[in-house]
Design a protein around this motif. Structure first.
Motif, PDB file in Angstrom:
ATOM      1  N   HIS A  52      39.796  48.686  48.737  1.00 16.47           N
ATOM      2  CA  HIS A  52      38.799  48.358  47.707  1.00 16.47           C
ATOM      3  C   HIS A  52      39.456  47.780  46.456  1.00 16.47           C
ATOM      4  CE1 HIS A  52      36.036  50.798  50.127  1.00 16.47           C
ATOM      5  NE2 HIS A  52      35.075  50.187  49.467  1.00 16.47           N
ATOM      6  N   LEU A  53      40.691  48.182  46.238  1.00 16.24           N
ATOM      7  CA  LEU A  53      41.392  47.786  45.013  1.00 16.24           C
ATOM      8  C   LEU A  53      41.937  46.352  45.108  1.00 16.24           C
ATOM      9  CD1 LEU A  53      42.246  49.222  42.369  1.00 16.24           C
ATOM     10  CD2 LEU A  53      44.322  49.950  43.536  1.00 16.24           C
ATOM     11  N   ALA A  54      42.254  45.944  46.329  1.00 15.48           N
ATOM     12  CA  ALA A  54      43.006  44.697  46.516  1.00 15.48           C
ATOM     13  C   ALA A  54      42.334  43.488  45.862  1.00 15.48           C
ATOM     14  CB  ALA A  54      43.200  44.453  48.012  1.00 15.48           C
ATOM     15  N   LEU A  55      41.042  43.328  46.119  1.00 16.24           N
ATOM     16  CA  LEU A  55      40.375  42.116  45.643  1.00 16.24           C
ATOM     17  C   LEU A  55      40.181  42.096  44.119  1.00 16.24           C
ATOM     18  CD1 LEU A  55      39.758  39.733  47.339  1.00 16.24           C
ATOM     19  CD2 LEU A  55      37.417  40.534  47.639  1.00 16.24           C
ATOM     20  N   PRO A  56      39.706  43.184  43.516  1.00 16.40           N
ATOM     21  CA  PRO A  56      39.622  43.184  42.043  1.00 16.40           C
ATOM     22  C   PRO A  56      40.973  42.914  41.389  1.00 16.40           C
ATOM     23  CG  PRO A  56      38.427  45.068  42.923  1.00 16.40           C
ATOM     24  CD  PRO A  56      39.110  44.406  44.081  1.00 16.40           C
ATOM     25  N   VAL A  57      42.033  43.485  41.942  1.00 22.83           N
ATOM     26  CA  VAL A  57      43.367  43.263  41.377  1.00 22.83           C
ATOM     27  C   VAL A  57      43.741  41.796  41.515  1.00 22.83           C
ATOM     28  CG1 VAL A  57      45.831  43.704  41.751  1.00 22.83           C
ATOM     29  CG2 VAL A  57      44.217  45.617  41.681  1.00 22.83           C
ATOM     30  N   PHE A  58      43.482  41.249  42.682  1.00 24.93           N
ATOM     31  CA  PHE A  58      43.813  39.842  42.947  1.00 24.93           C
ATOM     32  C   PHE A  58      43.071  38.918  41.967  1.00 24.93           C
ATOM     33  CE2 PHE A  58      42.265  36.033  45.317  1.00 24.93           C
ATOM     34  CZ  PHE A  58      43.458  35.333  45.348  1.00 24.93           C
ATOM     35  N   VAL A  59      41.769  39.122  41.854  1.00 18.93           N
ATOM     36  CA  VAL A  59      40.956  38.245  40.987  1.00 18.93           C
ATOM     37  C   VAL A  59      41.354  38.425  39.525  1.00 18.93           C
ATOM     38  CG1 VAL A  59      38.626  37.768  40.160  1.00 18.93           C
ATOM     39  CG2 VAL A  59      39.011  38.167  42.582  1.00 18.93           C
ATOM     40  N   LEU A  60      41.529  39.680  39.139  1.00 22.66           N
ATOM     41  CA  LEU A  60      41.843  39.955  37.740  1.00 22.66           C
ATOM     42  C   LEU A  60      43.203  39.386  37.351  1.00 22.66           C
ATOM     43  CD1 LEU A  60      40.500  41.408  35.402  1.00 22.66           C
ATOM     44  CD2 LEU A  60      41.684  43.489  36.066  1.00 22.66           C
TER      45      LEU A  60
END
Lengths: 354, 528
Positions: free
Chosen positions: A220-228
């Motif tokens: 769940h963390l991967a995409l928000p971290v990537f985008v941010l």
């Protein structure tokens, strides 16, 4: 004697100046924090609109008894100076008041929201720094060549893409089309959050030996971290490239090359160390922009963090919640600045004395 | 030496991490079925407006959605019918519609197995009446509660109140286990301190229990093993998640991360294929224009003729294009699902608009159209609607400047009646047509338009007649007359009834819109 006393005197002077430097910085930070609280508080009371009416809605705000009860419950029947004095007094004991929208202590709400944002922001800044150092250094080292051009174009694109749009696009592609990551939120609906130790789910799951939860949290963390991190990577890459270029042209770097050291050794042993201070400053600034980006990213990924809380608080004219968010953001900025100042002081003794 | 040491350290860290991760204590995840092949967990995405798990203090949409499944009320609505039906009790009323006798079903029990009694009803309703610091307090205004015997309760009002049956369907007036709530701080006045308990536990008789409640993340409901009512729980667990962005709700639904998306816009549901079920109906909300009749606020707008000019200048079909699936043109101040609603709305008549404009004395002044720009209703964004209104009014010679602002800022001039020309929305406080009487002259919304009772005494009399009606037929007739008169000469121009668009995957059946709890969780069940 001279040989032994001189270094000792130097060390003593160094310790003294460092202590004075830290004390001065800490004092300034406290004053700044008070300023942040005052400004945030005043701004919230200056915003047009009635917080009680906004909180109660149509039906209840027509009921004078409920309006009066709400005003008393949330201290809104007092004058602004009185409210500020009460707020400051309570703040010293960790009480940031009660949210008019959630009916809960603002401090409790923030204690839940801050780790959620902190986890994304922490991994995002680490990822950003790691990628940007590689890309920025590579681009500088290969100045004018194809690699440099590609990095510059990609970083320009990274700076230009709206975060919200990118978040929707990435979610659609990586979750819906490719199925590489799990859905929105911090965990899947069927996963129970870990017992709170740090508030970072990844860490807490690991400490509890729960692999199912850990991998779910990571997914769940991967995409928000990537985008941010995209914007921050672009920002830092461009800055690091410029900083490294300046150091590459410095006399000591040229001297190192003249001595016969290979390019990569010069970069790692001399150039990056020389560029560390300005990069450090930029990382602090980048962390700030990263935090402001969390509002949009959290909205898209249903991430229950500070950005979501701040947005809802502002929308609902939840004055104490807005002030609480302002205070937390202020503290984060001050801590970052303080840490950077201290690191500056440690890395460059001239800073302590200035 | 340094490199091997570094490698060894890295290997040790990696091994420790893997070992820790590998010692799967196992999450308490429940992915299994219910043993019959049906899914055990239902996941619903909605944008939260949740504030508490305490029914008596709740008065927000998500709270209604969740608490309706946990608590029962005296009466309820089934399906899309807006006629109150028996739930915990049956009801009889006197001829004057001032006394309503509720007879409890003797068999019904709370989640701890204890029976639902008249004492529980009296406590629950008096608790809301006594908690003046509750948003729901106004629902009990003018209502007194008396116990007759262990299974009978009488609710009395001073004035005829045919809306009372609809009022008691509101989840805020849920019946709580009095003994349990009192043991946890419950009281029938502002000393009540049971909210904290009710935020983490259930004291109701509904088919589901509150397993966990997080105001920012999700609510988890589990089946109530003691439930003995007519609609047994169809799922082991229902997870209601806070997903504020409708675009994310859509992706989650398409990707199988959720089963139901509650807040999709008309355009979004139209993009769903046959693999999804869509319930797309007009909601109970109305988006309308307000033309202030107070000459001190705005001389240019303060004539019925100016309101008439605007009413007939607009092309409602073109405005409706902006609202998407499920939406309908507002046929009047009463939305289509309620008694007394008009069959058809106004049609554009430019000649009539021009004539009315000439009569109004409007001299080409530029008027500000104020509206909230951060609060879409049923997926309808106000800004494009305002732009279209501006463009259409320009065609008949009315000059409009758009003045959008955040809801929290814009609501003050609207509520205080200082806005000359504005666009707002209205939804019912409870699912009854009387919720639309506030548009009348001298009433709450009417006064916001600078429209006192003496400005339109005939319509004011119609409001009184509708409010005091004592029979259904008399009431419907009075509401129809009121709606017609408002359409003729009121200072409001109803534009759109936004759609309510709920979509699910094909594993779920029972999607039905209700204006109070939006979606009836107790009516949802796995598709066969």
């Amino acid at each position: 004697m001279t040989a032994t006393t001189t270094p000792a005197r130097r060390t003593g002077t160094g310790r003294h100046s460092l202590a004075r430097f830290l004390a001065r910085r800490a004092g300034t930070s406290v004053l700044l924090l008070l300023g942040v609280v005052l400004v945030t508080f005043l701004l919230t009371v200056m915003v047009p609109g009635d917080p009680v009416r906004a909180a109660l809605g149509e039906g209840a705000s027509s009921n004078p008894a409920t309006v009066a009860a709400y005003e008393e419950k949330f201290g809104l029947n007092k004058s602004v100076p009185e409210r500020f004095v009460v707020y400051l007094g309570n703040m010293l004991s960790g009480d940031l008041g009660t949210s008019i929208t959630t009916g809960r202590p603002v401090a409790d709400d923030l204690a839940k929201a801050v780790p959620a944002t902190g986890e994304v922001a922490f991994y995002a800044i680490i990822l950003s720094l790691a990628v940007a150092v590689v890309l920025g250094t590579l681009a500088a080292y290969r100045r004018g060549k194809a690699t440099d051009q590609v990095v510059r174009v990609v970083s320009l694109v990274g700076l230009s893409i709206p975060t919200f749009w990118m978040a929707i696009l990435a979610y659609n592609f990586f979750f819906l089309e490719l199925g590489w990551v799990r859905g929105s939120g911090r965990l899947s609906p069927t996963i129970t959050p870990p017992p709170r130790i740090t508030g970072f789910y990844t860490v807490d799951f690991l400490l509890n030996g729960d692999s199912v939860g850990f991998f779910d949290a990571v997914s769940h963390l991967a995409l928000p971290v990537f985008v941010l991190s995209l914007f921050t990577i672009a920002l830092l890459t461009r800055f690091i490239r410029t900083s490294v270029l300046e150091v590459l042209d410095a006399d000591y770097a040229r001297a190192a090359r003249a001595k016969g050291l290979t390019g990569p050794r010069v970069v790692f042993a001399y150039v990056l160390r020389g560029a560390a201070l300005p990069i450090l400053t930029m990382v602090g600034i980048a962390f700030g922009t990263l935090l402001s980006g969390t509002v949009l990213v959290e909205a898209v990924f249903a991430w229950p963090g500070l950005g979501t809380y701040a947005y809802n608080a502002a929308k609902g004219l939840d004055l104490l919640a807005v002030t609480g968010v302002g205070l937390i953001i202020g503290i984060i900025y001050l801590v970052i600045n303080f840490v950077i100042d201290v690191l500056y002081g440690l890395l460059d003794p001239r800073v302590r004395l200035s | 030496m340094a490199r091997p040491r570094a490698r060894a350290a890295a290997a040790l860290i990696a091994a420790t991490a893997l070992a820790l991760a590998g010692c799967s204590g196992g999450n308490s995840a429940d992915n299994g079925g219910n043993g019959e092949g049906a899914p055990s967990t239902l996941v619903i995405d909605t944008a939260f407006s949740l504030e508490t798990g305490d029914p008596g203090r709740n008065y927000v949409p998500t709270g209604n959605l969740v608490l309706h499944a946990v608590y029962d009320t005296l009466l309820t609505f089934t399906g899309d019918d807006t006629t109150p039906q028996p739930s915990l009790a049956t009801m009889e009323q006197n001829e004057d519609a001032t006394e309503f006798t509720f007879t409890l079903d003797e068999d019904r029990v709370f989640s701890d197995g204890s029976p639902v009694t008249a004492d529980d009803v009296v406590f629950s309703l008096n608790r809301v009446a006594g908690m003046t610091d509750s948003k729901a307090n106004f629902l009990m205004t003018g209502i007194t509660v008396e116990k007759v015997d262990d299974t009978t309760v009488v609710l009395k009002t001073e004035q005829p109140s045919l809306q009372l049956p609809a009022i008691v369907t509101n989840p805020s007036l849920s019946i709580l286990n009095a003994e349990e709530v009192e043991a946890n701080g419950g009281a029938v006045d502002t000393a009540d301190a049971a909210q904290e308990f009710l935020d983490g536990a259930s004291a109701g008789s509904g088919p589901y229990l509150l397993d966990s409640l997080d105001l920012t993340t999700q609510v988890v409901l589990v089946e109530n093993p003691e439930y003995n009512g007519p609609t047994p729980p169809a799922y082991d667990k229902i997870v209601v998640r806070n997903v504020t962005e409708s675009a994310t709700q859509l992706i989650n639904l398409k990707g199988g991360d959720s089963n139901i998306a509650v807040d999709l816009s008309g355009d979004q549901v139209e993009s769903l294929g046959e693999d999804f079920t869509v319930d797309s109906v007009p909601s109970a909300e109305t988006i309308f224009l307000l033309i202030n009749q107070n000459a001190e606020v705005a001389p240019a707008t303060a004539t019925p003729a100016f309101a008439e000019a605007i009413r007939y200048a607009l092309d409602y079909d073109k405005i409706l294009e902006l609202a998407g699936a499920g939406a309908a043109q507002a046929s009047g101040v009463i939305p289509p699902m309620f008694a007394g609603a008009l069959d058809e709305g106004v049609s554009q008549d430019l000649d009539r608009a021009q004539a009315a404009l000439a009569e109004s004395g409007y001299a080409g002044e530029t008027l500000k159209l104020q509206f909230p720009n951060d609060n879409p209703v049923g997926g309808v964004e106000f800004t494009p609607v305002a732009e279209r209104v501006q463009e259409q009014l320009k065609a008949v010679g009315i000059n409009i400047e758009l003045a959008p602002a955040p809801f929290a800022t814009e609501i003050d001039p609207y509520v205080n009646g200082t806005g000359a020309f504005s666009m707002w929305y209205w939804g019912p406080d409870y699912a009854d047509t009387s919720s639309f009487l506030p548009f009348g002259p001298g009433e709450k919304v009417g006064l916001r338009a600078g429209w006192p009772a003496e400005a339109a005494p005939e319509i004011a009399a119609q409001v009184a007649a509708a409010r005091n009606a004592t029979s259904g037929d008399e009431r419907t007739e009075a509401f129809t007359a009121y709606a017609t008169a408002m359409q003729e000469s009121g200072p409001f121009v109803p534009l759109i009834v936004p759609g309510n668009n709920v979509a699910s995957d094909t594993s779920v059946t029972g999607l039905t819109y209700n204006p109070t709890w939006t979606l009836d969780l107790t009516a949802l069940s796995p598709a066969e």
